[in-house]
Structures are given as structure tokens and as C-alpha cells.
Design an enzyme around this catalytic site. Structure first.
Site, mmCIF file in Angstrom:
data_model
loop_
_atom_site.group_PDB
_atom_site.id
_atom_site.type_symbol
_atom_site.label_atom_id
_atom_site.label_comp_id
_atom_site.label_asym_id
_atom_site.label_seq_id
_atom_site.Cartn_x
_atom_site.Cartn_y
_atom_site.Cartn_z
ATOM 1 N N GLU A 55 -2.584 5.683 13.173
ATOM 2 C CA GLU A 55 -1.845 6.805 12.387
ATOM 3 C C GLU A 55 -2.350 8.162 13.029
ATOM 4 O OE1 GLU A 55 -2.008 8.704 7.729
ATOM 5 O OE2 GLU A 55 -3.615 7.248 8.320
ATOM 6 N N HIS A 91 -3.355 8.241 5.450
ATOM 7 C CA HIS A 91 -3.414 6.838 4.618
ATOM 8 C C HIS A 91 -4.852 6.528 5.085
ATOM 9 C CE1 HIS A 91 -2.242 3.191 3.112
ATOM 10 N NE2 HIS A 91 -2.378 2.581 4.252
ATOM 11 N N LYS A 151 -9.795 7.721 0.811
ATOM 12 C CA LYS A 151 -10.305 6.502 0.736
ATOM 13 C C LYS A 151 -11.784 6.265 1.202
ATOM 14 C CE LYS A 151 -5.894 3.964 1.382
ATOM 15 N NZ LYS A 151 -5.023 5.157 1.628
ATOM 16 N N HIS A 197 -9.531 1.703 -1.453
ATOM 17 C CA HIS A 197 -8.133 1.942 -1.203
ATOM 18 C C HIS A 197 -7.391 0.896 -2.465
ATOM 19 C CE1 HIS A 197 -4.328 0.999 0.221
ATOM 20 N NE2 HIS A 197 -4.201 0.297 1.460
ATOM 21 N N CYS A 208 0.694 -1.122 0.107
ATOM 22 C CA CYS A 208 0.070 -0.105 0.120
ATOM 23 C C CYS A 208 0.922 1.335 -0.005
ATOM 24 C CB CYS A 208 -1.037 0.146 1.257
ATOM 25 S SG CYS A 208 -1.688 -1.484 1.605
ATOM 26 N N PHE A 257 1.711 -2.947 4.187
ATOM 27 C CA PHE A 257 1.855 -4.345 4.871
ATOM 28 C C PHE A 257 3.182 -4.592 4.664
ATOM 29 C CE2 PHE A 257 -2.552 -6.635 3.825
ATOM 30 C CZ PHE A 257 -3.211 -5.819 4.922
#
Length: 414
Positions: free
Chosen positions: A316, A305, A337, A342, A165, A401
Site C-alpha cells: 500500500e 487500509h 486498524k 480489522h 475487506c 481478498f
């Protein structure tokens, strides 16, 4: 030794679930028009997650003049179309430019997983001799920058990156450094993804990452809202043209904004979960601010994000508060998003484009579907309505990830 040349952005291009082209994407973001709906690519009726943010109405006319694209995976087509849009906006003329000085750095988090699924079934049913000879070129992530360079005739630095990502933001940041140190005068950079496939949805769903709010797809992605239950898979591409400032000025380019900092870090913690307290993301933000030579108080806006997963949004938020202290409560923070899901490897690049346009247009896109505040997420998330604001400095975060964190710092060009 680092040359520290100034780098600006002169073109953007996007293929998203909210429309083809950066203007269509921006209009949807500003007006909070969701691109999320029921999955149509395959029968998802037995899946726990039955929704996604698919690219719709992607006309053949945008790529049919390039014969080889007929044999390529969707993510490659998306990348090429977005790159052509960005390059056209930049106004770079390859009849006047040195092709050896313009490069491409475009990544994909997953690559052509759809074609792997399809051809595995072909081999199972019909045998190995029936597998397409285009299998490898269709699936490998580096074919996106490879074909962009072939089509646009760009012979400078050429590479791909794959950090899940965080891919799109890493690509932009690395391209920024390539120009800054003098290895190119311009770079075409970003990310592309198309993994709304039976296997991918099954994998993400079975790990518990995806939202199961199938009844009302447009409300499923709700970053920072207390009722968030996972992210919504999206697809698309975001491509930017980064250029050395003096070169852009000399040819009279329309400069959208300046990129002034880049930071990255590794969590060294877990294969999918962020590190405790979001400390890895905090280190990436701090490194980006240091690279830009600015203080936390100089930042006006954070393009988060913001995945709409319980852990990511909370951690976050903690990371932002660690880096910005009391100033965190003066920042505007929003997640794109919420509108288009995403986009995995394309996410950071499309969100970087949104941040560029925030600086250029003086409008902060909202975080839609924000209904019930979460006590652990207590910042200003620009809920539900776009906000006019004179944003001078903004950051865009991406967390992937594997513990990959990166942040870029963008500044209104003066």
C-alpha cells in the site's frame, strides 16, 4: 448519462470495539485507546491467535424494541443500531420524505458465520429437525440492508455487497453513484461484520494472516511498524447517510462533508496477496482522483487500509508513492486498524466515518504502536499521537481478498 449531482454526508453511526456510537469510536481513535484484548466469545487457549477486537457492552436496549432482531445474527443487529444512529443524526423525517427515493446499500464480507457454526452442531447432535427456521435469514448478508429498509421504511434502491475487506467502501462508493446518477436522493450505506468465532479465527490464523502477539493485545496491531506480524480480527458496523446536496440544503441538514470521487480495480493476481508493487490499489486511487476531478497534490490525508500485515502495508505504501509521487512524502497517512483491529466487511465503512470526522473536526487520528520504522514503509504515518490539521481533501482506501481495491475521496464541505 451521468447526472453528476453533488453528494454529501449528513449522518454517521458506528458500533465498534472502541464503543457504541460514532462519538465513542472517535474518542478512542483520537486518544489512541485500543479496543483489542483476549478473546472471550469462546475458549481460544489452544489457538495460535488468542486475541481479537470484540464489541463490548452492546446493550439489548439498543435493539430490543425490534422483536425480529432477537432472532438475527450479531452483524445484523450491529448494522441496524448503526443505521438508526446515522439516520437520526441526518435528521431525515420519513413523514416528509418520499420513501421510494431513499435506499439502503449495506454489505458484509462474511455474514452470519457464527450461526452456521452453531446450527451445524445442532444438526450433528440433535438432527436436522432441530435446526432453527431462522437459519437462512440469520446468515445471509443481504438481511442487514433488508431489515434496515423495513425498520426505517425505506423503499428506494436496496442491495448488499460482499467484497471481503473492501465491502464497506464499495457500498459507500456504489451508493454515491446511485445518488449521483439520480436514482435516489439519499442512501443509507456501509458495512457490518461479526466473525470472531472458532471457525473464522481458525481459518484466518491457519493461513498466517493473524497476529500472534497474544501477550500484549493492545500492542498487537501495528500497521507500518517493522515488527508487525499480522492483523487483529475485529467486528462492528459503520453506516453513513449519503444525500443529494440540494435536497440536504433545502431541509437545512447539518452537512458533515462531501463525497467527490470513487475508484475501484481488480488485481487479477492472487486469492489473498496484493498485486506486485500494489499496482491494483494504485489504479483504484488514481481512478478515484480522476472521478473527483482533482490532482494528487490536492490531497492532504490518506486513511490507509493499513492492516498490519507485512505485505499489505509495504505494497500500500508503494501504491501511494506510485500515485502521489513526491507529494506522497507531504501526505499524512494513518491506519485506524491500529486501534480497533480489522473489521473485515465493516472496516471500510467505519474508516470512512473516521475520515469524515477528520475533515469535520480538523484532527487526524494516529497510527498507534508505531515504534520501529520499516525502511520499506517510509511515509508520514502520524505515529502514536493525534495531529491537528486543516484537512481539506482526504481519501480512504480498502483492499480485499480476491484482489478487490477501492478508494473514496472526501472533501471538507464549503
Amino acid at each position: 448519462m451521468m447526472n453528476n449531482r453533488r453528494v454529501v454526508i449528513t449522518g454517521v453511526g458506528a458500533v465498534t470495539p472502541c464503543g457504541i456510537g460514532a462519538p465513542a469510536m472517535w474518542d478512542s481513535l483520537v486518544h489512541g485507546k485500543s479496543g483489542i484484548g483476549p478473546i472471550t466469545r469462546f475458549d481460544a487457549s489452544t489457538y495460535r491467535t488468542q486475541i481479537a477486537a470484540e464489541v463490548k457492552d452492546f446493550p439489548d436496549s439498543l435493539w430490543s424494541d425490534i422483536q425480529i432482531l432477537r432472532h438475527m445474527d450479531r452483524f445484523i443487529r450491529y448494522a441496524v443500531v448503526a443505521a438508526r444512529e446515522a439516520f437520526a443524526q441526518s435528521g431525515l423525517d420519513m413523514n416528509r420524505e418520499d420513501p421510494n427515493q431513499i435506499g439502503v446499500l449495506v454489505g458484509s464480507g462474511i455474514g452470519g458465520v457464527g450461526v452456521v457454526e452453531e446450527e451445524a452442531e445442532v444438526m450433528r447432535v440433535r438432527g436436522h429437525r432441530k435446526v432453527t427456521p431462522y437459519l437462512i435469514p440469520k446468515m445471509i448478508p443481504n438481511m442487514a440492508p433488508g431489515l434496515i429498509s423495513i425498520i426505517l421504511k425505506l423503499k428506494g434502491p436496496n442491495s448488499a455487497i460482499s467484497t471481503a475487506c473492501a465491502t464497506g467502501t464499495h457500498a459507500i462508493g456504489d451508493a454515491f453513484k446511485i445518488i449521483q446518477r439520480g436514482d435516489a436522493i439519499a442512501m443509507v450505506a456501509g458495512g457490518a461484520e461479526s466473525c470472531i468465532t472458532p471457525l473464522s479465527i481458525a481459518g484466518f490464523s491457519n493461513m498466517g494472516a493473524l497476529s500472534k502477539a497474544n501477550a500484549v493485545p493492545a500492542a498487537a496491531s501495528r500497521p507500518f511498524d517493522k515488527k508487525r506480524d499480522g492483523f487483529v480480527m475485529g467486528e462492528g458496523a459503520g453506516i453513513l447517510v449519503l444525500e443529494e446536496l440540494e435536497h440536504a440544503k433545502a431541509r437545512g441538514a447539518d452537512i458533515l462533508c462531501e463525497i467527490i470521487g470513487y475508484g475501484m480495480s481488480g488485481d487479477a493476481h492472487h486469492i489473498t496477496a496484493p498485486s506486485p508493487g500494489g499496482e491494483g490499489g494504485a489504479r483504484a486511487m488514481a481512478a478515484a482522483l480522476k472521478d473527483a476531478g482533482i490532482s494528487p497534490a490536492d490531497v492532504d490525508y490518506v486513511n490507509a487500509h493499513g492492516t498490519s500485515t507485512p505485505y499489505n502495508d509495504r505494497l500500500e505504501t508503494e501504491a501511494i508513492k506510485t500515485v502521489f509521487g513526491d507529494h506522497a512524502y507531504k501526505l499524512a497517512v494513518s491506519s485506524n486498524k491500529s486501534v480497533f483491529g480489522h473489521l473485515i466487511g465493516a472496516a471500510g465503512a467505519v474508516e470512512a466515518i473516521a475520515t469524515v470526522l477528520t475533515l469535520h473536526e480538523g484532527i487526524i487520528p494516529p497510527t498507534i504502536n508505531y515504534e520501529e520504522p520499516d525502511p520499506d514503509c517510509d511515509l508520514d504515518y502520524v505515529p502514536n499521537q493525534a495531529r491537528q490539521a486543516a484537512v481539506k481533501v482526504a481519501i480512504s482506501n480498502s483492499l480485499g481478498f480476491g484482489g478487490h481495491n477501492c478508494t473514496i475521496v472526501l472533501k471538507k464541505f464549503d
